[in-house]
Design a protein around this motif. Structure first.
Motif, PDB file in Angstrom:
ATOM      1  N   VAL A  13       0.842  -1.208   0.000  1.00 46.28           N
ATOM      2  CA  VAL A  13       0.000   0.000   0.000  1.00 46.28           C
ATOM      3  C   VAL A  13       0.872   1.251   0.000  1.00 46.28           C
ATOM      4  CG1 VAL A  13      -1.657   1.324   1.357  1.00 46.28           C
ATOM      5  CG2 VAL A  13      -1.984  -1.127   1.074  1.00 46.28           C
ATOM      6  N   ILE A  14       1.862   1.278   0.871  1.00 48.01           N
ATOM      7  CA  ILE A  14       2.734   2.453   0.958  1.00 48.01           C
ATOM      8  C   ILE A  14       3.489   2.664  -0.347  1.00 48.01           C
ATOM      9  CG2 ILE A  14       4.784   3.377   2.102  1.00 48.01           C
ATOM     10  CD1 ILE A  14       3.741   1.985   4.670  1.00 48.01           C
ATOM     11  N   GLN A  15       4.063   1.603  -0.898  1.00 47.41           N
ATOM     12  CA  GLN A  15       4.824   1.732  -2.140  1.00 47.41           C
ATOM     13  C   GLN A  15       3.932   2.165  -3.307  1.00 47.41           C
ATOM     14  OE1 GLN A  15       8.260   1.463  -2.700  1.00 47.41           O
ATOM     15  NE2 GLN A  15       8.187   1.593  -0.479  1.00 47.41           N
ATOM     16  N   GLY A  16       2.718   1.643  -3.345  1.00 50.50           N
ATOM     17  CA  GLY A  16       1.797   2.035  -4.401  1.00 50.50           C
ATOM     18  C   GLY A  16       1.420   3.500  -4.326  1.00 50.50           C
ATOM     19  N   LEU A  17       1.101   3.955  -3.126  1.00 52.32           N
ATOM     20  CA  LEU A  17       0.708   5.357  -2.963  1.00 52.32           C
ATOM     21  C   LEU A  17       1.876   6.315  -3.182  1.00 52.32           C
ATOM     22  CD1 LEU A  17      -1.666   5.081   0.120  1.00 52.32           C
ATOM     23  CD2 LEU A  17      -2.289   5.326  -2.286  1.00 52.32           C
ATOM     24  N   VAL A  18       3.029   5.983  -2.622  1.00 53.68           N
ATOM     25  CA  VAL A  18       4.200   6.850  -2.767  1.00 53.68           C
ATOM     26  C   VAL A  18       4.675   6.869  -4.217  1.00 53.68           C
ATOM     27  CG1 VAL A  18       6.636   7.056  -2.107  1.00 53.68           C
ATOM     28  CG2 VAL A  18       4.923   6.650  -0.373  1.00 53.68           C
ATOM     29  N   GLY A  19       4.684   5.711  -4.860  1.00 52.61           N
ATOM     30  CA  GLY A  19       5.098   5.663  -6.260  1.00 52.61           C
ATOM     31  C   GLY A  19       4.174   6.464  -7.157  1.00 52.61           C
ATOM     32  N   PHE A  20       2.863   6.369  -6.896  1.00 50.73           N
ATOM     33  CA  PHE A  20       1.906   7.131  -7.685  1.00 50.73           C
ATOM     34  C   PHE A  20       2.090   8.629  -7.461  1.00 50.73           C
ATOM     35  CE2 PHE A  20      -2.231   9.221  -8.175  1.00 50.73           C
ATOM     36  CZ  PHE A  20      -2.499   8.901  -9.497  1.00 50.73           C
ATOM     37  N   ALA A  21       2.220   9.037  -6.216  1.00 50.66           N
ATOM     38  CA  ALA A  21       2.396  10.467  -5.911  1.00 50.66           C
ATOM     39  C   ALA A  21       3.674  11.008  -6.544  1.00 50.66           C
ATOM     40  CB  ALA A  21       2.421  10.678  -4.398  1.00 50.66           C
ATOM     41  N   GLY A  22       4.742  10.256  -6.454  1.00 52.16           N
ATOM     42  CA  GLY A  22       6.008  10.714  -7.035  1.00 52.16           C
ATOM     43  C   GLY A  22       5.934  10.888  -8.534  1.00 52.16           C
ATOM     44  N   PHE A  26       5.268  14.931  -8.887  1.00 50.39           N
ATOM     45  CA  PHE A  26       6.632  15.421  -8.738  1.00 50.39           C
ATOM     46  C   PHE A  26       7.556  14.960  -9.856  1.00 50.39           C
ATOM     47  CE2 PHE A  26       4.726  15.254  -4.517  1.00 50.39           C
ATOM     48  CZ  PHE A  26       4.885  16.580  -4.131  1.00 50.39           C
ATOM     49  N   ASP A  27       7.035  14.180 -10.804  1.00 50.88           N
ATOM     50  CA  ASP A  27       7.784  13.736 -11.979  1.00 50.88           C
ATOM     51  C   ASP A  27       9.119  13.081 -11.619  1.00 50.88           C
ATOM     52  OD1 ASP A  27       7.785  13.324 -14.688  1.00 50.88           O
ATOM     53  OD2 ASP A  27       8.968  15.133 -15.093  1.00 50.88           O
ATOM     54  N   SER A  28       9.089  12.276 -10.558  1.00 50.23           N
ATOM     55  CA  SER A  28      10.276  11.527 -10.165  1.00 50.23           C
ATOM     56  C   SER A  28       9.844  10.182  -9.589  1.00 50.23           C
ATOM     57  CB  SER A  28      11.093  12.314  -9.135  1.00 50.23           C
ATOM     58  OG  SER A  28      10.355  12.498  -7.952  1.00 50.23           O
ATOM     59  N   GLU A  29      10.784   9.278  -9.466  1.00 50.78           N
ATOM     60  CA  GLU A  29      10.499   7.943  -8.941  1.00 50.78           C
ATOM     61  C   GLU A  29      10.718   7.953  -7.432  1.00 50.78           C
ATOM     62  OE1 GLU A  29       9.470   5.410 -10.748  1.00 50.78           O
ATOM     63  OE2 GLU A  29       9.698   6.326 -12.714  1.00 50.78           O
ATOM     64  N   TRP A  30       9.703   7.546  -6.679  1.00 47.51           N
ATOM     65  CA  TRP A  30       9.802   7.454  -5.221  1.00 47.51           C
ATOM     66  C   TRP A  30       9.596   6.012  -4.808  1.00 47.51           C
ATOM     67  CZ3 TRP A  30       6.373  11.902  -2.903  1.00 47.51           C
ATOM     68  CH2 TRP A  30       6.936  13.130  -3.237  1.00 47.51           C
ATOM     69  N   LEU A  39       6.679  -0.025 -13.819  1.00 47.72           N
ATOM     70  CA  LEU A  39       5.224   0.049 -13.850  1.00 47.72           C
ATOM     71  C   LEU A  39       4.766   1.322 -14.548  1.00 47.72           C
ATOM     72  CD1 LEU A  39       4.214  -0.962 -10.208  1.00 47.72           C
ATOM     73  CD2 LEU A  39       3.891  -2.283 -12.279  1.00 47.72           C
ATOM     74  N   PRO A  40       3.659   1.243 -15.263  1.00 46.92           N
ATOM     75  CA  PRO A  40       3.052   2.478 -15.766  1.00 46.92           C
ATOM     76  C   PRO A  40       2.409   3.216 -14.591  1.00 46.92           C
ATOM     77  CG  PRO A  40       1.699   0.597 -16.329  1.00 46.92           C
ATOM     78  CD  PRO A  40       2.947   0.054 -15.713  1.00 46.92           C
ATOM     79  N   LEU A  41       1.977   4.420 -14.838  1.00 45.38           N
ATOM     80  CA  LEU A  41       1.401   5.232 -13.766  1.00 45.38           C
ATOM     81  C   LEU A  41       0.211   4.557 -13.117  1.00 45.38           C
ATOM     82  CD1 LEU A  41       1.441   7.901 -12.225  1.00 45.38           C
ATOM     83  CD2 LEU A  41      -0.036   8.850 -13.987  1.00 45.38           C
ATOM     84  N   TRP A  42      -0.650   3.922 -13.906  1.00 44.93           N
ATOM     85  CA  TRP A  42      -1.840   3.292 -13.350  1.00 44.93           C
ATOM     86  C   TRP A  42      -1.506   2.028 -12.551  1.00 44.93           C
ATOM     87  CZ3 TRP A  42      -2.476  -1.668 -14.968  1.00 44.93           C
ATOM     88  CH2 TRP A  42      -1.878  -2.022 -16.166  1.00 44.93           C
ATOM     89  N   GLY A  43      -0.301   1.495 -12.684  1.00 42.31           N
ATOM     90  CA  GLY A  43       0.084   0.287 -11.969  1.00 42.31           C
ATOM     91  C   GLY A  43       0.287   0.507 -10.478  1.00 42.31           C
TER      92      GLY A  43
END
Length: 67
Positions: A13-22, A26-30, A39-43
């Motif tokens: 859950v944390i990785q999914g939310l943080v990755g999506f937000a980044g 913010f146009d960067s990988e978090w 992963l694509p953005l929707w992933g």
């Protein structure tokens, strides 16, 4: 076993939310997930939802066994 599944689900859950937000704002990988898979953005929300589903299923199983 449920404890391990809970930990992995919370991390998902944390990785999914943080990755999506980044990627979205913010146009960067978090997070760590982008180092494992591309992963694509929707992933990322899909990973977060899968983690939430795992948490709900483990909790329901626990309540079913307790009676």
């Amino acid at each position: 076993m449920r404890g391990i599944i809970n930990v992995v689900a919370v991390i998902a859950v944390i990785q999914g939310l943080v990755g999506f937000a980044g990627r979205m704002w913010f146009d960067s990988e978090w997070g760590f997930l982008h180092r494992l898979v591309e992963l694509p953005l929707w992933g990322y929300p899909v990973v977060a939802v899968a983690g939430l589903v795992a948490l709900v299923l483990v909790d329901a199983s626990k309540k079913r066994e307790q009676g």
